[in-house]
Scaffold this motif. Structure first.
Motif, mmCIF file in Angstrom:
data_model
loop_
_atom_site.group_PDB
_atom_site.id
_atom_site.type_symbol
_atom_site.label_atom_id
_atom_site.label_comp_id
_atom_site.label_asym_id
_atom_site.label_seq_id
_atom_site.Cartn_x
_atom_site.Cartn_y
_atom_site.Cartn_z
ATOM 1 N N LEU A 247 13.787 39.412 25.294
ATOM 2 C CA LEU A 247 12.433 39.030 25.710
ATOM 3 C C LEU A 247 11.821 40.147 26.521
ATOM 4 O O LEU A 247 12.522 40.982 27.094
ATOM 5 C CB LEU A 247 12.423 37.708 26.470
ATOM 6 C CG LEU A 247 13.242 37.538 27.744
ATOM 7 C CD1 LEU A 247 12.587 38.199 28.941
ATOM 8 C CD2 LEU A 247 13.419 36.066 28.012
ATOM 9 N N LEU B 119 8.221 40.898 29.042
ATOM 10 C CA LEU B 119 6.994 40.477 29.705
ATOM 11 C C LEU B 119 6.095 41.673 29.952
ATOM 12 O O LEU B 119 6.574 42.789 30.152
ATOM 13 C CB LEU B 119 7.294 39.889 31.089
ATOM 14 C CG LEU B 119 7.897 38.532 31.226
ATOM 15 C CD1 LEU B 119 8.197 38.261 32.697
ATOM 16 C CD2 LEU B 119 6.974 37.482 30.672
ATOM 17 N N TYR C 244 0.930 37.327 33.856
ATOM 18 C CA TYR C 244 2.283 37.379 33.315
ATOM 19 C C TYR C 244 2.213 36.911 31.869
ATOM 20 O O TYR C 244 1.889 35.764 31.587
ATOM 21 C CB TYR C 244 3.219 36.502 34.146
ATOM 22 C CG TYR C 244 3.258 36.970 35.583
ATOM 23 C CD1 TYR C 244 4.092 38.018 35.958
ATOM 24 C CD2 TYR C 244 2.419 36.418 36.540
ATOM 25 C CE1 TYR C 244 4.095 38.492 37.257
ATOM 26 C CE2 TYR C 244 2.421 36.872 37.846
ATOM 27 C CZ TYR C 244 3.268 37.909 38.201
ATOM 28 O OH TYR C 244 3.271 38.384 39.491
ATOM 29 N N LEU D 189 4.118 36.791 28.090
ATOM 30 C CA LEU D 189 5.333 36.918 27.292
ATOM 31 C C LEU D 189 4.986 37.749 26.066
ATOM 32 O O LEU D 189 4.402 37.266 25.111
ATOM 33 C CB LEU D 189 5.879 35.544 26.891
ATOM 34 C CG LEU D 189 7.168 35.546 26.072
ATOM 35 C CD1 LEU D 189 8.299 36.268 26.802
ATOM 36 C CD2 LEU D 189 7.564 34.118 25.725
ATOM 37 N N PHE E 100 9.575 37.849 22.301
ATOM 38 C CA PHE E 100 10.647 36.870 22.461
ATOM 39 C C PHE E 100 11.321 36.674 21.112
ATOM 40 O O PHE E 100 10.641 36.419 20.115
ATOM 41 C CB PHE E 100 10.087 35.534 22.963
ATOM 42 C CG PHE E 100 11.132 34.477 23.128
ATOM 43 C CD1 PHE E 100 12.012 34.534 24.195
ATOM 44 C CD2 PHE E 100 11.262 33.461 22.213
ATOM 45 C CE1 PHE E 100 12.997 33.570 24.344
ATOM 46 C CE2 PHE E 100 12.243 32.503 22.350
ATOM 47 C CZ PHE E 100 13.108 32.560 23.427
ATOM 48 N N LEU F 123 13.939 30.782 28.044
ATOM 49 C CA LEU F 123 12.560 30.620 28.518
ATOM 50 C C LEU F 123 12.509 29.839 29.827
ATOM 51 O O LEU F 123 11.667 30.119 30.673
ATOM 52 C CB LEU F 123 11.686 29.975 27.460
ATOM 53 C CG LEU F 123 11.184 30.944 26.389
ATOM 54 C CD1 LEU F 123 10.229 30.257 25.434
ATOM 55 C CD2 LEU F 123 10.509 32.157 26.999
ATOM 56 N N LEU G 125 13.221 32.375 32.354
ATOM 57 C CA LEU G 125 12.071 33.252 32.493
ATOM 58 C C LEU G 125 10.975 32.583 33.323
ATOM 59 O O LEU G 125 10.403 33.208 34.222
ATOM 60 C CB LEU G 125 11.532 33.649 31.124
ATOM 61 C CG LEU G 125 10.327 34.589 31.171
ATOM 62 C CD1 LEU G 125 10.722 35.938 31.750
ATOM 63 C CD2 LEU G 125 9.716 34.733 29.803
ATOM 64 N N LEU H 295 1.890 31.419 32.797
ATOM 65 C CA LEU H 295 2.561 32.344 31.896
ATOM 66 C C LEU H 295 1.850 32.199 30.566
ATOM 67 O O LEU H 295 1.674 31.077 30.071
ATOM 68 C CB LEU H 295 4.049 31.985 31.759
ATOM 69 C CG LEU H 295 4.863 32.810 30.757
ATOM 70 C CD1 LEU H 295 4.875 34.293 31.135
ATOM 71 C CD2 LEU H 295 6.286 32.271 30.687
ATOM 72 N N LEU I 225 1.126 33.665 26.424
ATOM 73 C CA LEU I 225 1.742 34.300 25.270
ATOM 74 C C LEU I 225 0.773 34.183 24.109
ATOM 75 O O LEU I 225 -0.224 33.470 24.193
ATOM 76 C CB LEU I 225 3.085 33.657 24.926
ATOM 77 C CG LEU I 225 3.125 32.156 24.580
ATOM 78 C CD1 LEU I 225 2.780 31.898 23.109
ATOM 79 C CD2 LEU I 225 4.504 31.606 24.864
ATOM 80 N N TYR J 166 7.112 26.587 21.293
ATOM 81 C CA TYR J 166 6.419 26.805 22.560
ATOM 82 C C TYR J 166 5.771 25.511 23.067
ATOM 83 O O TYR J 166 5.776 25.237 24.270
ATOM 84 C CB TYR J 166 5.372 27.908 22.431
ATOM 85 C CG TYR J 166 5.966 29.286 22.197
ATOM 86 C CD1 TYR J 166 6.999 29.783 22.989
ATOM 87 C CD2 TYR J 166 5.493 30.108 21.181
ATOM 88 C CE1 TYR J 166 7.542 31.030 22.786
ATOM 89 C CE2 TYR J 166 6.031 31.376 20.970
ATOM 90 C CZ TYR J 166 7.055 31.828 21.768
ATOM 91 O OH TYR J 166 7.587 33.066 21.569
#
Length: 157
Positions: A71, A73, A82, A84, A87, A103, A106, A119, A121, A134
């Motif tokens: 992973l 970041l 932040y 992601l 991954f 995760l 994380l 967070l 993504l 997710y």
């Protein structure tokens, strides 16, 4: 920042570990399934990009002493951002809960960083995308799109 974070499970504790000269070859050998390749860059590309980004933070995902994933970041603590960036869990190790536990580790790590409120993504939409994975972890679509990818966020507060 600790170099290894571990969650307690009886057989294969999951941890996030720094990629080192001794472990990089094993991390580079990790692969997703052929059908998943369109959703995530290779670990070689990710590590190369990380070395040229001042905002990259990356770790190998281990189950016990076996590398099972990766992973990365993009961290910008001064803005509280932040993201992601990458991954993946190796095809041979998927479906065992390693990705979920990684995760969770994380998220715990990011919660301890300055100004961490969420967070984010992005994911490529389509059949076989990681969207459902997710969502199960609490991420929700923001309605935004970036480079053809759909943005998701997880509130941390």
């Amino acid at each position: 920042m600790p170099e290894s974070r571990t969650t307690s499970t009886p057989r294969n504790p999951v941890s996030l570990r720094e990629v080192t000269q001794q472990t990089v070859d094993a991390v580079l050998k990790l692969r997703v399934t052929k059908d998943q390749e369109r959703f995530v860059a290779s670990n070689a590309v990710s590590i190369a990009q990380a070395h040229f980004s001042p905002h990259a933070w990356f770790r190998a995902i281990y189950a016990g002493e076996t590398p099972v994933g990766f992973l990365m970041l993009s961290i910008q603590p001064e803005q509280g951002e932040y993201f992601l960036w990458r991954f993946m869990v190796d095809a041979q190790h998927q479906g065992r809960g390693y990705g979920r536990r990684a995760l969770e580790l994380l998220v715990k790590h990011v919660k301890g960083l300055p100004h961490a409120r969420e967070l984010t993504l992005s994911h490529v939409p389509g059949a076989g995308s990681p969207e459902g994975f997710y969502r199960k972890l609490g991420f929700a679509h923001t309605g935004a799109e970036k480079g053809g990818e759909l943005m998701m966020r997880l509130a941390l507060q």
